[in-house]
Design a protein around this motif. Structure first.
Motif, PDB file in Angstrom:
ATOM      1  N   ARG A 111      -7.988   0.514   2.318  1.00  0.00           N
ATOM      2  CA  ARG A 111      -6.833   0.313   1.425  1.00  0.00           C
ATOM      3  C   ARG A 111      -5.646  -0.301   2.164  1.00  0.00           C
ATOM      4  O   ARG A 111      -4.502   0.093   1.982  1.00  0.00           O
ATOM      5  N   CYS A 112      -5.939  -1.243   3.041  1.00  0.00           N
ATOM      6  CA  CYS A 112      -4.870  -1.949   3.744  1.00  0.00           C
ATOM      7  C   CYS A 112      -4.959  -3.436   3.392  1.00  0.00           C
ATOM      8  O   CYS A 112      -5.987  -3.926   2.954  1.00  0.00           O
ATOM      9  N   THR A 113      -3.858  -4.106   3.552  1.00  0.00           N
ATOM     10  CA  THR A 113      -3.778  -5.517   3.184  1.00  0.00           C
ATOM     11  C   THR A 113      -3.936  -6.393   4.418  1.00  0.00           C
ATOM     12  O   THR A 113      -3.380  -6.103   5.467  1.00  0.00           O
ATOM     13  N   ILE A 114      -4.724  -7.435   4.259  1.00  0.00           N
ATOM     14  CA  ILE A 114      -4.800  -8.478   5.276  1.00  0.00           C
ATOM     15  C   ILE A 114      -4.375  -9.771   4.609  1.00  0.00           C
ATOM     16  O   ILE A 114      -4.486  -9.923   3.391  1.00  0.00           O
ATOM     17  N   ASP A 115      -3.850 -10.677   5.370  1.00  0.00           N
ATOM     18  CA  ASP A 115      -3.465 -11.977   4.832  1.00  0.00           C
ATOM     19  C   ASP A 115      -4.594 -12.967   5.035  1.00  0.00           C
ATOM     20  O   ASP A 115      -5.116 -13.113   6.133  1.00  0.00           O
TER      21      ASP A 115
END
Length: 61
Positions: free
Chosen positions: A31-35
């Motif tokens: 549940r983490c964001t990567i670009d």
């Protein structure tokens, strides 16, 4: 003039595709964001993975 600036779509080998898949799965599970840098013929676009997951959840049958 703009058409002369058009770039060809890059070709990813199997290893590169697997690395992207692995990063996306890990991002989703944690549940983490990567670009993500998404190809555009004129200028690459930066898209957060959560935007991609939202789009996918709306379009999966």
């Amino acid at each position: 003039m703009r058409e002369q600036e058009r770039r060809g779509k890059p070709v990813l080998d199997d290893q590169e595709v697997q690395e992207i898949e692995r990063a996306l799965v890990e991002s989703y599970n944690k549940r983490c964001t990567i670009d993500l840098i998404v190809f555009n013929p004129f200028e690459d676009e930066q898209v957060p993975s959560n935007t991609l997951f939202e789009f996918m959840s709306c379009h999966i049958l």
